[in-house]
Write an enzyme that holds these catalytic residues in place. Sequence first.
Site, mmCIF file in Angstrom:
data_model
loop_
_atom_site.group_PDB
_atom_site.id
_atom_site.type_symbol
_atom_site.label_atom_id
_atom_site.label_comp_id
_atom_site.label_asym_id
_atom_site.label_seq_id
_atom_site.Cartn_x
_atom_site.Cartn_y
_atom_site.Cartn_z
ATOM 1 N N GLU A 273 16.860 58.826 15.470
ATOM 2 C CA GLU A 273 17.852 58.829 16.548
ATOM 3 C C GLU A 273 17.196 58.201 17.764
ATOM 4 O O GLU A 273 16.248 58.748 18.330
ATOM 5 C CB GLU A 273 18.348 60.227 16.880
ATOM 6 C CG GLU A 273 19.466 60.176 17.908
ATOM 7 C CD GLU A 273 20.013 61.537 18.267
ATOM 8 O OE1 GLU A 273 19.846 61.948 19.426
ATOM 9 O OE2 GLU A 273 20.595 62.183 17.375
ATOM 10 N N CYS A 307 20.386 62.152 25.049
ATOM 11 C CA CYS A 307 20.636 60.958 24.241
ATOM 12 C C CYS A 307 22.114 60.595 24.207
ATOM 13 O O CYS A 307 22.475 59.419 24.134
ATOM 14 C CB CYS A 307 20.109 61.161 22.827
ATOM 15 S SG CYS A 307 20.854 62.553 21.944
#
Length: 540
Positions: A273, A307
């Site tokens: 990620e 994020c």
Amino acid sequence: MATAHESDGALGDVIDPELPASTYVLEPEVVEPLVRRVVTSHDAGVHRSILPFTGAPLAAVPLSSVADVAEAVTRARAAQHDWAARPLQDRLRVVDRLGVLVLQRQSEILDLIQMESGKSRRSAFEEVADVAQLCRHYVVRGPRYLADRREPGALSLLTGVRVHRRPVGVVGVISPWNYPLTLALAEAVPALLAGNAVVLKPDPQTMLSALWAAELLAEAGLPDDLLGVVSGAGDIGAAVVERVDHIVFTGSTAVGRKVAARAGERLVGATLELGGKNPLYVAADADLDAAVPGVVRACFSNSGQLCMSIERLVLHERIADAFLERFVPAVRELSLGSGLDYTADVGSLVSADQLARVAGHVDDALAKGARALTGAVHRADVGPYFYAPTVLDLVPDDAVCLREETFGPVVTVSRVASDDEAVAAMNDTEFGLNASIWSRDVARARQLAARVEAGTVVVNDGYASAWGSAGAPMGGMKASGQGRRHGREAIEAVTEAQTVAVQRGLGAGVSMDTLYRLGGDTPSAVLTTALRTMRRLRMP
């Protein structure tokens, strides 16, 4: 475990006001039980973490060497065989107990998360809630994800097929500082449940939160050595990548590419990620009363160090002015603070480097003609790394903050004349992690979401409803990563599929070999008839 903070949510009583740079915030009796869990030979030095709220030293954590990483993996590999052989119910009990304990002992970890990362209490609680939710999900759905499944055989009456999930062995987890509890356990829990061992390398700044998680897993019943924690910077992360059977990395795209390349060379799996430049579209029909608080949260939770945080607002021109008339004052009213309580809306950035990045992006945009609707100020009056929540308008195309991830409390504004323009603007980035659409017409919003190039698209929310849906895969498209966390996908990433096909008719003298012994074109003719029959019957 008690933290140094026991009383009123303030930090002044644990810092020497005359020598703040020489007094550790956390007392040795708090730190020592945690750092004993680091796999270290004590010959690689120590890392001194800081308290972002003040810049004072927080704790000293011993570093691991490359040899220590090898030792952690060796121990983990030895422990993994017995762990995988245990009944699944044993592993489920550990995960279930972890979910109970994290809620029971949340005050401890909330203090640690805040002191290591600088985030607000509410943002810290999101981590606690996420871990509890994740554990509950895997306790309920884990047996289904790991269950053997039957599949049609080559010839249904003669061949029986079952597919098993087998643990890969040792899973390496390299987790960042911004969500030190969530991003350690979100990967460790499914890996452990599937029968793997885990070697975890957290960011040096947030080691204590990860070590607390390891302590809680031990209390929940996890056997020794199944979760090894190593401490260090990039060289230690690289050493983990070199030795494990699957690597999970959360961090920058630049480093993620290197991790993926090395994992590919070793022919091991990698779940990555990576960065994002997440857009949010407020459509012409959006409910602005609902949208404004939701968009504020989407942009400024965890001081923008998330994020999935929104960094680009795309506003339909028909509602742009009305939206900004409400949004900008709401942003301006956000309170900044460092209390270990729920009084502040926004916490600190984590470090001087992060402050420099955020300020640099804003200064670059302003120098090129952007206009700050609010913020754009280093709030040194609150603490050394605080930055005011910032909204930038009229940002030129060559501004750094339009293309690169800022990872701070900064959002840019652009206007579009149609939904088609909005989709084009949202997709105008190399990243594709998260996106958000606000509209009263949910059916139309779903249609727009299908056109957005992002791993998650959230309608009438910023990120929480997607992240909190633990059964749904979470990850990025394009330069935002590969693989997925959460749900079935996380289990499948850390297991190998093994197919076992059994010929049933051998004892009765019926098999493929029996058919082939008929000679000539007879086997082909028989098989042709069988295949046509299976097609007519729509047999899979």
